[in-house]
Write an enzyme that holds these catalytic residues in place. Sequence first.
Site, mmCIF file in Angstrom:
data_model
loop_
_atom_site.group_PDB
_atom_site.id
_atom_site.type_symbol
_atom_site.label_atom_id
_atom_site.label_comp_id
_atom_site.label_asym_id
_atom_site.label_seq_id
_atom_site.Cartn_x
_atom_site.Cartn_y
_atom_site.Cartn_z
ATOM 1 N N THR A 147 -11.499 -3.770 3.721
ATOM 2 C CA THR A 147 -10.374 -4.173 3.944
ATOM 3 C C THR A 147 -10.290 -3.959 5.479
ATOM 4 O O THR A 147 -10.264 -2.986 5.909
ATOM 5 C CB THR A 147 -9.105 -3.860 3.499
ATOM 6 O OG1 THR A 147 -7.944 -4.201 4.190
ATOM 7 C CG2 THR A 147 -8.875 -2.371 3.259
ATOM 8 N N ASP A 164 -7.489 -4.388 7.097
ATOM 9 C CA ASP A 164 -6.472 -3.560 7.345
ATOM 10 C C ASP A 164 -6.584 -1.884 7.337
ATOM 11 O O ASP A 164 -5.707 -1.273 8.004
ATOM 12 C CB ASP A 164 -5.273 -3.977 5.995
ATOM 13 C CG ASP A 164 -4.963 -5.241 6.044
ATOM 14 O OD1 ASP A 164 -5.020 -6.007 7.059
ATOM 15 O OD2 ASP A 164 -4.615 -5.878 4.986
ATOM 16 N N GLN A 221 -10.919 -13.106 14.251
ATOM 17 C CA GLN A 221 -11.160 -11.600 14.416
ATOM 18 C C GLN A 221 -11.987 -11.250 13.268
ATOM 19 O O GLN A 221 -12.809 -10.632 13.341
ATOM 20 C CB GLN A 221 -9.796 -11.049 14.796
ATOM 21 C CG GLN A 221 -8.955 -10.966 13.539
ATOM 22 C CD GLN A 221 -7.334 -10.836 14.054
ATOM 23 O OE1 GLN A 221 -7.234 -9.515 14.438
ATOM 24 N NE2 GLN A 221 -6.569 -11.654 14.057
#
Lengths: 417, 417
Positions: free
Chosen positions: B142, B144, B297
């Site tokens: 991930t 994140d 990104q």
Amino acid sequence: MSKKNAFYAQSGGVTAVINASACGVIETARKHSDKIGNVYAGRNGIIGALTEDLIDTSLESDADIAALKHTPSGGFGSCRFKLKSLEENKREYERLIEVFKAHDIGYFFYNGGGDSADTCYKVSQLSEKMGYPVQAIHVPKTVDNDLPITDNCPGFGSVAKYIATSTLEASFDVRSMSKTSTKIFVIEVMGRHAGWIAAAGALVADQGIPVVTLFPEIEFDQEAFLAKVKANVEEHDYCTIVLSEGCHWPDGRFLAEQGTRDSFGHAQLGGAAPVVANMIKDALGYKFHWAVADYLQRAARHLASKSDVEQAYALGKAGVEYALEGHNSIMPTVVRKSSDPYVWEIGKAPLSEVANVEKFMPRDFISEDGFGITDKCREYLYPLIEGEDYPPYEKGMPKYVTLKLESVARKLSDFEL
Amino acid sequence: MSKKNAFYAQSGGVTAVINASACGVIETARKHSDKIGNVYAGRNGIIGALTEDLIDTSLESDADIAALKHTPSGGFGSCRFKLKSLEENKREYERLIEVFKAHDIGYFFYNGGGDSADTCYKVSQLSEKMGYPVQAIHVPKTVDNDLPITDNCPGFGSVAKYIATSTLEASFDVRSMSKTSTKIFVIEVMGRHAGWIAAAGALVADQGIPVVTLFPEIEFDQEAFLAKVKANVEEHDYCTIVLSEGCHWPDGRFLAEQGTRDSFGHAQLGGAAPVVANMIKDALGYKFHWAVADYLQRAARHLASKSDVEQAYALGKAGVEYALEGHNSIMPTVVRKSSDPYVWEIGKAPLSEVANVEKFMPRDFISEDGFGITDKCREYLYPLIEGEDYPPYEKGMPKYVTLKLESVARKLSDFEL
């Protein structure tokens, strides 16, 4: 002939490789120190000359000057400052000549796009008339790729490589998510008048990506556009849109101008990408994502094109060499000898033929339906994105140089811009 | 013990290195072909398992599987599809087990974030109860970076490197233009709940860039923010803002939600970046540019972090090795032994401790004023962006692989999602 100093300035929007041209100018001047004195650079471009704010590049180490070759942005500062016409503001041109005279400057290397070619041309003419002749050489630079005569413009190849690569990567991403999530990806790229950068994004079609490209050269036809997007999604389950910021309606309004207001009544905030993404959502219901690359694209030295870096350097070097051969009022150019294999050499063009001429995408570079590129365009583009030229890294980040930028002692009184 | 097949699926938003984990899983399984049969991949993630739409990875060449290591996106397709709780939809879990049973699958490698860790955990529990035990291994992924126990999550290091580099490059660009043009550059980055990616952008402060970072962990304080931006511009003539998409007002509203309407009354179109850029313009009058990196990104394999690629691969490999050692219901993790020099090894965590736990930025990673990062955060981040791992290029563009993705013959009846 006494040894004259040189003046170098960066003009307009900077690029990933304008410093490579600066490196070419300064390293070549240093090699010919028997014939050429110091190179003074304008702090923040031509404004530095007008205000006599000169940087002494001789105080920068060889290593730092060499590092300019892999450093994006304008190492000496640039500016958006267009000198008015000679008639309107002769005072500015005269001031330039005064500053050149005060610092014994006999060479003017101006690194920029169309406007600076024009300024360069006028300086060469006026200096002659004023009895202090300066050899004015324009070193081309513009991501817009819109200068005439030269095959292409330094800065463009690297943006093209970045946009082609980024569009490919994001398209792969969307392709893997399209079953349950995003089906539409819109990438907005630079190009207010010319669609060269968008054309580079269109190269992803060669890798099987369904892509629709919107050029500033083609009036936006909403119905045809939506039909094309729909057909792509029906066939491939997703679609990529490469959108020039300059894409506009038949009446000339940019797509970005949607009359959008925030809750305070302020004018619209966004770019064209969210407008197009929402237009698709409204008409076809597809989930979207959009990106606006903005400065990331023109500053992306980490993904510069090797051809581009080499040409940027070679044009700076050639500028100095042409000057030493006695040339004046010219721009060194890239001359393409062959596309495959890619062979190019340096030529030159008289500034009288460069100034105030803008080069658009030829119509036969754009596909008949207006949404893609032709083989002729592909043949033109591929060599320009050829090769990689990676900067050095330190602690995971590119190691770019910041120069000392020490001032030259002033000799004249102040000048009001 | 008969030789069981394996099932591999990619889950949720894809990354620049999730395919490197796939490569680690498949190459390691191929090495142990005496103990493990075919690896079947779910087409478009777990949906492929539910609908019995399996891809036979044994039909992909060794070279193509190796090329996954440098190819961004989800090579087998991913999906956003969260299985409901066992109570709410036991039917889906039972179907998974049926499909596994039908194809003699004894290993379940699920490559994703928090939700997929939870699914993985439940499959392992239920399969036991249903008398067809499956070894369920969660391979972390991930951007994140919000999974617990593991030092970091594959995908994050590469986004961090991309954002740190891009922010540096664009900041250099703005610095060179600030005298007469743009003074403010806003880059909007991913991170709806956690500010890890924004923190990577904040690293540019170490290179002398005046940067203000807006984290989702810190309530937006407009007055303090504008004062900080103003102070930066007064000192440096420009300022960079790194903005998490999840940045929000004290009442919880995202900055992106400005109640903006277009001329047709449609809800706002843009991201948070134009909102913040215009806020600065309105209050302080500075010229701005903004970028929204979006998928660029997380797909930017061209600038992947070497640490990240190596860890993504190692975690996929470890998943298979742990499974062959008999482990079940675990997630291989990255264990940091030292930051400088960077030393890490692979560990493992029980899924019961991973599922449904979200890791935020520790408060002591964010500077006291809330607009920057601390040395502790720097020490954490730098190793993760260390090293470059460039893909091969062909004709100026990265050479990414597209797999054949041939289907396994179906054995069961249809299943309604």
